[in-house]
Structures are given as structure tokens and as C-alpha cells.
Design a protein around this motif. Sequence first.
Motif, PDB file in Angstrom:
ATOM      1  N   PHE A   1      39.450  35.079  29.015  1.00  0.00           N
ATOM      2  CA  PHE A   1      40.776  34.942  30.180  1.00  0.00           C
ATOM      3  C   PHE A   1      40.430  33.903  31.242  1.00  0.00           C
ATOM      4  CE2 PHE A   1      42.287  39.405  29.440  1.00  0.00           C
ATOM      5  CZ  PHE A   1      41.421  39.908  28.687  1.00  0.00           C
TER       6      PHE A   1
ATOM      7  N   TYR B   1      41.685  32.725  35.224  1.00  0.00           N
ATOM      8  CA  TYR B   1      42.356  33.237  36.236  1.00  0.00           C
ATOM      9  C   TYR B   1      42.363  32.140  37.152  1.00  0.00           C
ATOM     10  CZ  TYR B   1      42.257  37.993  34.754  1.00  0.00           C
ATOM     11  OH  TYR B   1      42.670  39.283  34.156  1.00  0.00           O
TER      12      TYR B   1
ATOM     13  N   GLN C   1      42.564  31.285  41.445  1.00  0.00           N
ATOM     14  CA  GLN C   1      42.594  31.952  42.684  1.00  0.00           C
ATOM     15  C   GLN C   1      42.856  30.950  43.616  1.00  0.00           C
ATOM     16  OE1 GLN C   1      38.845  33.361  44.363  1.00  0.00           O
ATOM     17  NE2 GLN C   1      39.954  35.293  44.845  1.00  0.00           N
TER      18      GLN C   1
ATOM     19  N   GLY D   1      43.904  33.806  47.971  1.00  0.00           N
ATOM     20  CA  GLY D   1      42.978  34.607  47.504  1.00  0.00           C
ATOM     21  C   GLY D   1      43.246  35.802  46.376  1.00  0.00           C
ATOM     22  N   GLU D   2      44.425  35.680  46.102  1.00  0.00           N
ATOM     23  CA  GLU D   2      44.769  36.648  44.816  1.00  0.00           C
ATOM     24  C   GLU D   2      44.123  36.150  43.582  1.00  0.00           C
ATOM     25  OE1 GLU D   2      46.769  34.840  46.613  1.00  0.00           O
ATOM     26  OE2 GLU D   2      48.840  34.296  45.335  1.00  0.00           O
ATOM     27  N   MET D   3      44.213  36.921  42.778  1.00  0.00           N
ATOM     28  CA  MET D   3      43.682  36.619  41.281  1.00  0.00           C
ATOM     29  C   MET D   3      44.866  36.505  40.051  1.00  0.00           C
ATOM     30  SD  MET D   3      40.450  36.412  41.385  1.00  0.00           S
ATOM     31  CE  MET D   3      39.912  36.305  39.768  1.00  0.00           C
TER      32      MET D   3
ATOM     33  N   TYR E   1      45.205  33.762  27.982  1.00  0.00           N
ATOM     34  CA  TYR E   1      44.265  34.806  26.954  1.00  0.00           C
ATOM     35  C   TYR E   1      43.971  34.337  25.833  1.00  0.00           C
ATOM     36  CZ  TYR E   1      42.735  38.600  24.174  1.00  0.00           C
ATOM     37  OH  TYR E   1      42.187  39.639  23.400  1.00  0.00           O
TER      38      TYR E   1
ATOM     39  N   PHE F   1      38.656  30.812  37.244  1.00  0.00           N
ATOM     40  CA  PHE F   1      37.597  31.587  36.869  1.00  0.00           C
ATOM     41  C   PHE F   1      37.662  31.964  35.437  1.00  0.00           C
ATOM     42  CE2 PHE F   1      35.333  32.531  40.504  1.00  0.00           C
ATOM     43  CZ  PHE F   1      35.958  32.705  41.493  1.00  0.00           C
TER      44      PHE F   1
ATOM     45  N   PHE G   1      32.878  37.845  34.695  1.00  0.00           N
ATOM     46  CA  PHE G   1      33.325  36.597  35.121  1.00  0.00           C
ATOM     47  C   PHE G   1      32.156  35.373  35.225  1.00  0.00           C
ATOM     48  CE2 PHE G   1      37.415  37.463  36.872  1.00  0.00           C
ATOM     49  CZ  PHE G   1      37.668  38.562  36.681  1.00  0.00           C
ATOM     50  N   GLY G   2      32.443  34.357  35.156  1.00  0.00           N
ATOM     51  CA  GLY G   2      31.556  33.123  35.508  1.00  0.00           C
ATOM     52  C   GLY G   2      31.642  32.872  37.017  1.00  0.00           C
TER      53      GLY G   2
ATOM     54  N   MET H   1      29.541  32.936  43.598  1.00  0.00           N
ATOM     55  CA  MET H   1      28.717  34.227  42.618  1.00  0.00           C
ATOM     56  C   MET H   1      29.928  34.620  41.763  1.00  0.00           C
ATOM     57  SD  MET H   1      25.633  34.166  43.506  1.00  0.00           S
ATOM     58  CE  MET H   1      25.339  35.977  42.707  1.00  0.00           C
ATOM     59  N   GLY H   2      31.044  34.140  41.767  1.00  0.00           N
ATOM     60  CA  GLY H   2      32.228  34.719  41.018  1.00  0.00           C
ATOM     61  C   GLY H   2      32.349  36.098  41.527  1.00  0.00           C
ATOM     62  N   LEU H   3      32.959  36.853  40.702  1.00  0.00           N
ATOM     63  CA  LEU H   3      33.295  38.357  40.840  1.00  0.00           C
ATOM     64  C   LEU H   3      32.367  39.023  39.970  1.00  0.00           C
ATOM     65  CD1 LEU H   3      36.023  36.957  41.154  1.00  0.00           C
ATOM     66  CD2 LEU H   3      37.118  39.388  40.857  1.00  0.00           C
TER      67      LEU H   3
ATOM     68  N   PHE I   1      37.886  43.465  45.215  1.00  0.00           N
ATOM     69  CA  PHE I   1      38.964  43.499  44.148  1.00  0.00           C
ATOM     70  C   PHE I   1      38.973  44.719  43.350  1.00  0.00           C
ATOM     71  CE2 PHE I   1      41.185  39.612  44.732  1.00  0.00           C
ATOM     72  CZ  PHE I   1      40.075  38.775  45.205  1.00  0.00           C
TER      73      PHE I   1
ATOM     74  N   PHE J   1      45.070  43.188  38.850  1.00  0.00           N
ATOM     75  CA  PHE J   1      44.023  43.055  40.131  1.00  0.00           C
ATOM     76  C   PHE J   1      44.931  43.512  41.140  1.00  0.00           C
ATOM     77  CE2 PHE J   1      40.130  41.174  38.940  1.00  0.00           C
ATOM     78  CZ  PHE J   1      40.169  40.877  37.633  1.00  0.00           C
ATOM     79  N   GLY J   2      44.398  44.024  42.252  1.00  0.00           N
ATOM     80  CA  GLY J   2      44.958  44.287  43.536  1.00  0.00           C
ATOM     81  C   GLY J   2      44.716  42.867  44.593  1.00  0.00           C
ATOM     82  N   GLU J   3      45.307  42.930  45.524  1.00  0.00           N
ATOM     83  CA  GLU J   3      45.309  41.618  46.273  1.00  0.00           C
ATOM     84  C   GLU J   3      44.104  41.333  46.982  1.00  0.00           C
ATOM     85  OE1 GLU J   3      50.164  41.248  47.327  1.00  0.00           O
ATOM     86  OE2 GLU J   3      48.781  42.080  48.858  1.00  0.00           O
ATOM     87  N   GLY J   4      43.147  42.383  46.893  1.00  0.00           N
ATOM     88  CA  GLY J   4      41.814  42.045  47.585  1.00  0.00           C
ATOM     89  C   GLY J   4      41.457  42.735  49.206  1.00  0.00           C
TER      90      GLY J   4
ATOM     91  N   TRP K   1      39.356  42.262  52.437  1.00  0.00           N
ATOM     92  CA  TRP K   1      38.325  41.560  52.969  1.00  0.00           C
ATOM     93  C   TRP K   1      37.417  42.333  54.122  1.00  0.00           C
ATOM     94  CZ3 TRP K   1      42.153  39.186  50.613  1.00  0.00           C
ATOM     95  CH2 TRP K   1      41.926  37.809  50.139  1.00  0.00           C
TER      96      TRP K   1
END
Lengths: 116, 115
Positions: free
Chosen positions: A35, A37, A39, A43-45, A50, A91, A106-107, B41-43, B90, B106-109, B111
Motif C-alpha cells: 500500500f 499512503y 499524509q 495529518g490524515e492518512m 494497492y 508512506f 509501515f516504512g 519513525m513512520g507509524l 491513529f 484510518f481515523g483522522e488522528g 494529537w
Amino acid sequence: AQKITQTQPGMFVQEKEAVTLDCTYDTSDPSYGLFWYKQPSSGEMIFLIYQGSYDQQNATEGRYSLNFQKARKSANLVISASQLGDSAMYFCAMRDYGGSQGNLIFGKGTKLSVKP
Amino acid sequence: NAGVTQTPKFQVLKTGQSMTLQCAQDMNHEYMSWYRQDPGMGLRLIHYSVGAGITDQGEVPNGYNVSRSTTEDFPLRLLSAAPSQTSVYFCASSFDRGVPGNTIYFGEGSWLTVV
């Protein structure tokens, strides 16, 4: 163990040019998905594209295409005709389907900046 | 459809306080997970669940607790907040973890700052 590597912390591209974001992966599962993504600064993913491990053709979604080289374990994202709105973090992620937990790994991401 | 809803969006905590990040989905998804995102660091996966009553640890579970009493909800609890838990969190869900191509939402996050 699963691993995703993105070796480009940051990249610049001129508006309207194409750019390739690198991603290599490692897994022992023959069935997996890759995948990409986006951002943005908000902030949203945002899911972009895919590729399944058994898919015969490289995935494409509009200006996004995935250059999938299974033998080399790479899944690079190609963005054609870059736009200013493409400036964001990108990502690469992978999910195994064969019998592990099926978690998305994730990377560390690549920050793309598009110059006008 | 609301998709994946996370609350709160922003929170400031004092060291030692506890709190719960809420995650709810209305898509009848079996699989739910929590990630934290730190610069460079990514997720990283904290905890995940493959169905009601089933949870397991991810890569960075220390200091967090989860439960899954219903299919819809997957709250993340910080037991005693530490500055190292300052991050963006997230929540994500999908219908089935084992089906190739299933969309992951995904949710919006959220903080979170711990002072």
C-alpha cells in the motif's frame, strides 16, 4: 519478519515532472499486499494505491502507478505530472495475508516537496 | 457512514495522568488497530484486535492497554502518561485481515501532548 524500507527521507521535484518514491520490503509470506499512503500537513492518512503479490500487472490509479518488481522486493510509487498539492509525506506499507496477524507495517516515510 | 471515528482530536495531559482515546467504526469490521506516529519513525503498531474479545500486542505496547468488548469500539488507554507518549495516534480498521485488497480505513488522528 516483515520489514518496509524507504531510503529517501526527503525529495524535491519540479512541478509537472514525474517522481519516483522508493520502497523495498521483506516478508516470507507468499501472499501479501503493498500500500501507499499520502499524509498531507493536515495529518490524515489518504490511501493512494494497492498492489497484491499475485497481481500480474502493476497497479495504476490516475497519476499514481506502482512499479512492482517482485524478485527485487521493491514497490516504488511513481507520481506523474507532479502538482503543488502532491507535497506531503508518503508512506509505503505492507500486509501479509498468509497466516500471520495480518497487521499493516509501515516504512518511515518520504517527504515530497513540489517546487513551482 | 461515519467510517472510523477517533476522539479526542487534541489532548494535553500531565505526566502521570491516565486517559482513554476512543475509536469507533460503523462498518462491522473485525480487525481494528492502534498506531502511533513519531517524527522520522513512520507509524508503529501499538495493539490490534481481530474480533470482539480478542486483542494482542504490536510493536510498541508498553504503557498502553486495550480492550474490545464490542465489534464497534476499540479504546486505547494510557495508564500513566509519560512525555515519551507524546505522539499522534491513529486508529485503523478493516473488514478482514486475511483477504487481499481489503480496504483499510484510518481515523483522522489524535494529537496527544504529555507535559
